[in-house]
Design an enzyme around this catalytic site. Structure first.
Site, PDB file in Angstrom:
ATOM      1  CG  HIS A 517      -1.717   1.212   1.468  1.00  0.00           C
ATOM      2  ND1 HIS A 517      -3.059   1.314   1.159  1.00  0.00           N
ATOM      3  CD2 HIS A 517      -1.370   2.427   1.985  1.00  0.00           C
ATOM      4  CE1 HIS A 517      -3.495   2.520   1.477  1.00  0.00           C
ATOM      5  NE2 HIS A 517      -2.486   3.221   1.989  1.00  0.00           N
ATOM      6  CD  GLU A 518       1.683   3.409   3.753  1.00  0.00           C
ATOM      7  OE1 GLU A 518       1.720   4.447   3.059  1.00  0.00           O
ATOM      8  OE2 GLU A 518       0.759   3.163   4.554  1.00  0.00           O
ATOM      9  CG  HIS A 521       0.170   5.975  -0.774  1.00  0.00           C
ATOM     10  ND1 HIS A 521      -1.005   6.481  -1.292  1.00  0.00           N
ATOM     11  CD2 HIS A 521      -0.144   5.478   0.456  1.00  0.00           C
ATOM     12  CE1 HIS A 521      -1.991   6.309  -0.417  1.00  0.00           C
ATOM     13  NE2 HIS A 521      -1.495   5.694   0.653  1.00  0.00           N
ATOM     14  CD  GLU A 578      -4.723   6.683   1.603  1.00  0.00           C
ATOM     15  OE1 GLU A 578      -4.350   5.510   1.781  1.00  0.00           O
ATOM     16  OE2 GLU A 578      -3.991   7.660   1.830  1.00  0.00           O
ATOM     17  CG  ASP A 582      -6.604   0.240   0.364  1.00  0.00           C
ATOM     18  OD1 ASP A 582      -5.592   0.242   1.088  1.00  0.00           O
ATOM     19  OD2 ASP A 582      -7.687   0.751   0.705  1.00  0.00           O
TER      20      ASP A 582
END
Ligand SMILES: [Zn+2]
Length: 678
Positions: A517-518, A521, A578, A582
């Site tokens: 997830h990070e 980003h 986000e 995800d």
């Protein structure tokens, strides 16, 4: 105590800044008793994964929502509390770190002393406001008020801090932004639906009660509350929306202090910069010129007397939680109960533990890490991060929609991502911050000024890439596009989110997906506009960017169809970054898990195949019960989708999920037009 709301929001795992616990290693990453196997996973995977958990974990009265992370945060506070109680003991041997956190905590816990003072600590500030002779004195006043103007938004008049220059990430410049409101978002002032109207009425009543607490008469309090709402509504009109703020280029307006003075001549910026210690500024970024213009117009338009009302409100508002119980309770009645639906004020030790984490986070964190974070956990995390990054490299290389030139740039960016695990290499030095036992409000004010000055001291200096934006006990993670780093605090790297005793699949489904997830980003709607060095620079070919935007729009459309509560839908444009993270992150974790187990024969466990265990662990990382009020608040301010959709929205896009659960076309967890970006 400042509430953190960064100018350029860190792309975190979720929004409520939380904290965790050293759990017994026996606590499983995947808990079968938390599932509801009576539900068909192809119809509602979230309830299939979390139905048991939701039934067994009602929301405690002092919480607005209760989920896997929030529960850990709450349990984690017990460990922080034991550290703080030990440090607070008089007579025990103490070092510089334990003196500060111990004395801060002891002072915060001394309710009798705080109660005795009542509103007295606020009086010098109220007297200064009363003594203001002209609007020309505003700059001097806000630059030297008891609490600093505002570092994170929500303070008096505006937000002021420093940031990396968008176009030159190696340099730090001053940054001026919108702020000055008492409600959580501009929309609360400007929307006309029944709920918004009702909340404004409740806000008016709250402001009125706070004025009454500083001894205003009933008539004056009511009138003054109306003045506050009028001024704040006018300021709100000049603010950018949260969706507009997801476009980094529109947040960059570098100008000279002279240009700022032309934009807003009624406020003496030179005095303000000099008094705050920012000094003479060659240039600064005015994030929202429209707001600064509006502020200027309002300063001119409203009378000095009415501005004094506004300043009085913000003086009492910012100090409320540090004052006697009458202020704390009234503050909670509106911000805790009305806005978030909490039933009870959290016990004092929880609030004081949070205060220490907010104000002395790297001192408390140092003690926390020494006691609860092992080098083994750090090594295991680093190993997994590298596997996720390798999976991302493979994905970029094989993307069907991206051309070779852009791929080359994407790989350069990927290889430049810095991995930060656990805690900073160098701890923050708090020696200049004076913590005095017995002076709670003084400690809180000095800590806020210390933090404010720490940010301002960076202006004009090269950026320090070792710094962290979250404290070590925090159960959360983030990507910072200007640093181009992914950050995993010690708190998030422990059972039951990650356990050395678990089979691999749940570890990758939970913590692996967090890491993915990070990392994703870095390539979401915002992050993808920054390059390897963290500069806002387009590294895409036009054709490839169009292909990216087409795919991002698929995700926007998907999430915009989800209902939060009543007739409120997810704002797909607000949650896009986000949602992209995800989706991409879960796929990366899946690929990394497959790669790490190549050649191994994986056996079913607890009646679930390894593939099913990967996905159930992902679902269980989001198990949550939430109050209706908090759902409404989040729909306006939170860039993260509700947990149900963070689960179902992701798996319904993944062929790997369909295969694992043998779902058929036409079932709810099989989206006909699946989205896929990375
Ligand atoms: Zn995120």
């Amino acid at each position: 105590m400042l509430r953190k709301l960064a100018v350029f929001a860190l792309a975190s795992l979720f929004s409520v800044s939380p904290l965790l616990a050293q759990h017994s290693v026996s606590e499983p990453v995947l808990d079968v008793s938390s599932m509801d196997k009576s539900v068909d996973p192809c119809i509602d995977f979230y309830t299939y994964s979390c139905g048991g958990w939701m039934k067994n974990n009602p929301i405690p009265p002092d919480q607005a929502s209760w989920g896997t992370y929030g529960k850990l945060q709450d349990e984690n506070r017990l460990q922080l509390r034991s550290i703080l109680e030990e440090a607070a003991k008089t007579g025990a041997p103490r070092n510089a770190v334990t003196q500060k956190i111990g004395d801060y905590y002891a002072s915060c816990m001394d309710e009798t002393a705080i109660e005795k003072l009542g509103s007295q600590p606020l009086q010098p500030q109220l007297q200064r406001i009363a003594a203001l002779q002209s609007k020309e004195q505003f700059a001097d006043y806000v630059a030297s008020s008891q609490y600093p103007p505002s570092l994170y938004g929500g303070g008096t008049l505006f937000t002021f801090r420093s940031n990396q220059d968008y176009k030159d990430s190696s340099q730090v410049i001053a940054e001026l932004d919108q702020g000055g409101l008492g409600l959580p978002d501009r929309d609360y002032y400007l929307k006309d639906d029944a709920k918004s109207v009702e909340l404004r009425k409740a806000y008016l009543a709250h402001v009125e009660k706070m004025f009454a607490l500083i001894a205003e008469s009933a008539d004056a309090s009511a009138q003054d509350a109306a003045t506050v709402l009028r001024i704040e509504t006018a300021l709100a009109k000049g603010q950018m929306t949260r969706v507009e703020r997801r476009d980094p280029p529109s947040l960059y307006h570098k100008m000279s202090a002279l240009d700022l003075a032309k934009l807003a001549p009624t406020f003496d910026w030179n005095i303000y910069f000099a008094k705050t210690g920012a000094g003479a500024l060659a240039a600064l970024n005015v994030v929202t010129p429209s707001y600064v213009k509006t502020l200027n117009e309002e300063i001119e338009k409203e009378s000095l007397a009415d501005w004094k009302v506004y300043l009085r409100w913000h003086a009492v508002h910012v100090a409320a939680n540090d004052l006697s119980s009458a202020f704390v309770k009234e503050n909670f009645a509106f911000y805790g109960k009305t806005l978030r639906g909490r039933e009870e004020l959290p016990p004092r030790w929880k609030r004081c533990t949070n205060d220490v984490d907010d104000d002395l986070g790297e001192a408390l964190g140092q003690a926390y890490v020494a006691k609860y974070f092992s080098p083994e956990a750090k090594d295991a995390a680093l190993k997994m991060v590298r596997e996720i990054e390798a999976a991302m490299q493979g994905e970029i290389q094989s993307l069907p929609w991206m051309g070779a030139a852009t791929k080359e740039q994407a790989l350069i960016k990927l290889h430049a991502v810095a991995n930060k695990i656990g805690y900073p290499d160098k701890w923050r030095d708090y020696s200049a911050l004076q913590i005095v036992r017995g002076d709670h409000i003084g400690n809180s004010e000095r800590a806020d000024w210390f933090e404010f000055h720490r940010w301002l001291a960076k202006i004009g200096k090269p950026v320090d890439r070792n710094e962290w934006g979250m404290t070590p006990p925090t159960i959360n993670a983030y990507y910072d596009p200007q640093m181009n780093d992914i950050n995993f605090p010690a708190g998030v790297l422990q059972p039951p989110l990650f356990s050395p005793l678990s089979d691999a699949a749940p570890n990758y489904g939970d913590t692996g997906a967090t890491m993915g997830h990070e990392l994703t980003h870095a390539f979401d709607d915002e992050g993808s506009q920054f390059d390897a060095q963290g500069n806002l620079r387009n590294w895409w070919t036009d054709a490839d960017r169009k292909e990216f935007e087409k795919r991002a729009q698929c995700v926007v459309d998907q999430y915009s169809g989800y209902t939060v509560i009543d007739d409120i839908k997810v704002t797909g444009k607000l949650t896009n970054g986000e949602d992209i993270a995800d989706l991409g992150g879960t796929l990366l974790a899946y690929l990394a898990w497959k790669q790490s187990t190549v050649g191994q024969k994986l056996e079913p466990l607890d009646g679930l195949t390894p593939e099913q265990r990967f996905f159930v662990a992902y679902g269980q990382s989001w198990c949550t019960n939430e109050r209706d009020e908090n759902k409404r608040l989040r729909a306006t301010v939170d860039p993260h989708s509700p947990e149900k959709y963070r689960t179902n929205g992701v798996v319904s896009n993944m062929p790997e999920f369909r295969e694992a659960f043998h779902c058929k076309p036409g079932q709810p967890m099989v989206r006909e037009n699946s989205c896929r970006i990375w």
